[in-house]
Design a protein around this motif. Structure first.
Motif, PDB file in Angstrom:
ATOM      1  N   TYR A  12     -54.758  36.895 -39.881  1.00 52.61           N
ATOM      2  CA  TYR A  12     -53.387  36.691 -39.390  1.00 52.61           C
ATOM      3  C   TYR A  12     -52.636  38.022 -39.320  1.00 52.61           C
ATOM      4  O   TYR A  12     -53.050  39.007 -39.932  1.00 52.61           O
ATOM      5  CB  TYR A  12     -52.641  35.699 -40.280  1.00 52.61           C
ATOM      6  N   ASP A  38     -50.172  39.081 -40.728  1.00 55.78           N
ATOM      7  CA  ASP A  38     -49.789  39.671 -42.019  1.00 55.78           C
ATOM      8  C   ASP A  38     -50.996  40.183 -42.806  1.00 55.78           C
ATOM      9  O   ASP A  38     -50.877  40.576 -43.962  1.00 55.78           O
ATOM     10  CB  ASP A  38     -49.010  38.654 -42.855  1.00 55.78           C
ATOM     11  N   GLY A  90     -55.129  24.789 -47.518  1.00 52.80           N
ATOM     12  CA  GLY A  90     -55.109  26.230 -47.319  1.00 52.80           C
ATOM     13  C   GLY A  90     -56.475  26.854 -47.112  1.00 52.80           C
ATOM     14  O   GLY A  90     -56.601  28.075 -47.025  1.00 52.80           O
ATOM     15  N   GLY A 140     -58.330  26.652 -44.482  1.00 52.55           N
ATOM     16  CA  GLY A 140     -58.546  27.111 -43.106  1.00 52.55           C
ATOM     17  C   GLY A 140     -58.958  26.032 -42.117  1.00 52.55           C
ATOM     18  O   GLY A 140     -59.410  26.337 -41.018  1.00 52.55           O
ATOM     19  N   LYS A 141     -58.764  24.773 -42.472  1.00 54.54           N
ATOM     20  CA  LYS A 141     -59.153  23.684 -41.573  1.00 54.54           C
ATOM     21  C   LYS A 141     -58.326  23.702 -40.289  1.00 54.54           C
ATOM     22  O   LYS A 141     -58.858  23.672 -39.184  1.00 54.54           O
ATOM     23  CB  LYS A 141     -58.943  22.321 -42.269  1.00 54.54           C
ATOM     24  N   THR A 142     -56.994  23.740 -40.474  1.00 57.30           N
ATOM     25  CA  THR A 142     -56.114  23.722 -39.310  1.00 57.30           C
ATOM     26  C   THR A 142     -56.325  24.960 -38.450  1.00 57.30           C
ATOM     27  O   THR A 142     -56.359  24.877 -37.220  1.00 57.30           O
ATOM     28  CB  THR A 142     -54.641  23.616 -39.763  1.00 57.30           C
ATOM     29  N   THR A 143     -56.495  26.091 -39.106  1.00 58.75           N
ATOM     30  CA  THR A 143     -56.753  27.329 -38.371  1.00 58.75           C
ATOM     31  C   THR A 143     -58.003  27.166 -37.505  1.00 58.75           C
ATOM     32  O   THR A 143     -57.988  27.494 -36.313  1.00 58.75           O
ATOM     33  CB  THR A 143     -56.932  28.502 -39.350  1.00 58.75           C
TER      34      THR A 143
END
Ligand SMILES: Nc1ncnc2c1ncn2[C@@H]1O[C@H](COP(=O)(O)OP(=O)(O)O)[C@@H](O)[C@H]1O
Ligand SMILES: [Mg+2]
Lengths: 371, 217
Positions: free
Chosen positions: A11, A13, A38, A40-43
């Motif tokens: 990302y 950041d 958190g 990383g599934k959605t990513t």
């Protein structure tokens, strides 16, 4: 077929959200991405419709590099369902479902037919619901609309990000069932994100378990349940589910090693004495090397007192290897289960009281889950 | 007191044609200003919502406009635009910008991110998302802004005569100058009624759009 090869996402950041992801989503399969919040599934999912671009690696759909596909067109060919549902509150159910076909400029007739067909598919009467607004529907009904909105333009691929996790348990179960049924009917490639292992096991063809931006294990629900590759996977699946998946423990767990046995060379009277003393009506008979031969029943022994053991042994009663599955005995009509080592040497007899207790426990657990 | 009221009614009925004409003139000025404010304010509000960098600039600009006292504003405009109703309309337009720009901005910002994400995720272009989803959903906010702008404009428009404008201010200012209370009130009452009516009607419109466009469970 969707393929990710060594895909990384860093990302803006500097956060390294995905690390060397290698994945294949087969055509027509229901793939579940699962893992702690958190991880990383959605990513991962958003890479597929280019809501997020990956940093390096290769992502192809049917062999075509995803970066070569126009993101707007890509999204119109891919259903997208999210946890917050995201129905357009100012549009009727009809207009919501018809959104993508309208963007694609289908003709009115065709859109109308499609909407009707889809509403029926999820058991919502078109005449009742077509002109309603989203807020006039229950949460479960709203997400049904969310799902059929994603199906409206007949996409080959459907992305679903925790679509059912905000729903009440009953609606959730219903929608899971419907999804599995739908999947069989329409045969789409589905990528489904969840953090709920029960949901994953119930619906998945392939489960992809992630942690900290990495794929820890992937495989069918059965593979994960029966062969978790490390402690993390075991913990994530949970003791209860693993035990249930394993079914009953093997024979060795129930061996009664104190069960008496008699050598075939001994006298029949001696055998009868042992049986009476130990209150057994059946007794395994072994040879000089302690190898199992068969069963002597007290009834036969008493009736044929003049005979010898070797004439009375019932050799049709087979022995079980210690590694055998208890299910085999449970399924048979035998009344006694002698247990032997690989070399046929006698160990003991299956303790049926103990087995019964375990069976009871499992029945209780299952009915407990269902109530 | 009773005497005053009878006198007032007498005056109003004697001058009803004139008063109606002034009221119409008043309304026309306000409507023109509102039209302009919508035409300029809505795009500005959208721009502020879409280009986050511009938001502080745009919002503080319209804020400053609002802070200028009305007479001072009209005096400044007078220098550039001369006497007349056009100058009044421009002044009213400046006053109406803040509520309209700000409410458009807030309305678009307030759209449920899940709804916007769904729009993007199913393949809307940024313009389609704005036109089909975000703008319609911001309309109740816009209506609330319009309501505030309208009421302010009806009030501010009463000082129009100071810069050569017309409207109900003519009666009021004339009344003040001539120390004629009857005349003053005969202008003030319709102006006040106008403001109340605008507030009431736009209040209903606001509620209706809220039901229609914001009906999320
Ligand atoms: N836009 C972003 N910028 C920086 N970090 C992000 C951004 N989006 C997500 N992350 C981080 O990346 C990780 C994975 O996020 P996500 O894919 O949403 O997880 P989940 O598995 O819960 O869906 C999280 O640690 C999250 O904080
Ligand atoms: Mg997520």
């Amino acid at each position: 077929m969707i393929q990710l090869k060594n895909v990384n996402k860093v990302y803006e950041d500097g956060f390294h959200a995905l690390k060397n992801i290698n994945l294949t989503f087969e055509e027509g399969k229901l793939n579940v991405l699962i893992g702690p919040s958190g991880c990383g599934k959605t990513t991962t999912m958003k890479l597929l419709n280019r809501l997020i671009d990956y940093t390096d690696g290769e992502l192809t759909i049917d062999g075509k590099l995803i970066s070569d596909i126009n993101p707007i067109e890509l999204r119109r060919q891919m259903g997208y369902v999210i946890q917050s549902i995201g129905l357009f509150p100012h549009m009727t159910i009809y207009d919501n479902v018809a959104t993508v076909p309208k963007l694609l400029k289908w003709d009115k007739q065709k859109i109308s037919q499609k909407v009707e067909e889809l509403l029926k598919m999820v058991d919502l009467d078109p005449d009742t619901y077509r002109e309603r607004y989203p807020h006039e529907l229950s949460g479960g009904q709203q997400q049904r609309i969310g799902v059929i909105r994603a199906l409206a333009a007949e996409p080959k691929i459907i992305l679903m990000d925790e679509p059912f996790s905000a729903l009440d348990p009953i609606s959730r179960e219903q929608l899971q069932d419907e999804l599995v049924r739908l999947q069989k009917e329409i045969n789409k490639t589905i990528i489904f994100v969840t953090h709920d292992m029960d949901e994953a096991i119930k619906i998945a063809d392939q489960i992809i378990l992630m942690r900290d931006g990495e794929v820890v294990q992937k495989g069918s629900p059965h593979e994960l349940l029966t062969n978790p590759i490390n402690q993390f996977v075991e913990d994530f699946i949970g003791e209860d589910r693993l035990r249930q998946a394993r079914g009953l423990p093997p024979m060795t767990a129930f061996v009664d090693e104190d069960y008496p046995s008699v050598k075939v060379t001994e006298s029949l009277d001696a055998a009868i004495n042992v049986m009476v003393e130990k209150k057994k009506d059946q007794m395994p008979i072994v040879d000089a090397d302690d190898k199992y031969l068969g069963i002597l029943s007290l009834y036969d022994a008493v009736k044929n007192r003049d005979s010898e053991i070797k004439n009375l042994v019932d050799e049709t009663v087979i022995a079980y290897r210690e590694s055998a599955e208890v299910e085999k005995f449970v399924a048979s009509k035998e009344t006694i289960a002698p247990i032997v080592r690989e070399d046929m040497s006698f160990i003991g007899v299956l303790d049926q009281d103990q087995l019964l207790e375990v069976l009871h426990e499992q029945v209780d657990q299952k009915s407990g889950v269902m109530s | 007191m009773m005497e005053f009221i009878t006198e007032l009614l007498q005056y109003m009925s004697d001058n009803s044609a004139e008063l109606i004409a002034l009221t119409v003139e008043h309304i026309v000025m306000v409507l023109q200003a509102m039209g302009l404010a919508l035409l300029v304010g809505v795009p500005l509000g959208i721009l502020a919502a879409k280009v986050e960098r511009l938001a502080p600039v745009i919002l503080s600009l319209v804020n400053i406009l609002q802070l200028i006292p009305s007479l001072a504003m009209l005096a400044i405009l007078l220098i550039y635009f001369g006497l007349g109703n056009e100058t009044v309309v421009i002044g009213l337009f400046f006053y109406s910008l803040l509520p309209i720009v700000r409410n458009t901005y807030v309305g678009i910002k307030e759209v449920d991110p899940g709804v916007s994400e769904a729009g993007i995720g199913i393949g809307m272009t940024p313009f389609q998302l704005l036109a089909k989803v975000q703008f319609p959903l911001s309309i109740p906010f816009l209506m609330a802004g319009l309501r505030v702008a309208f009421v302010i404009a009806v009030a501010v428009a009463t000082i129009a005569p100071y810069i050569g404008g017309g409207g109900l201010g003519k009666e009021i200012v004339g009344g003040i100058n001539g120390q004629n209370d009857i005349r003053l009130i005969a202008g003030a009452v319709p102006a006040a009624l106008l403001a109340l009516m605008a507030d009431f009607i736009l209040g209903i419109v606001e509620k209706t759009t809220k039901r229609r466009f914001r009906s999320v469970s």
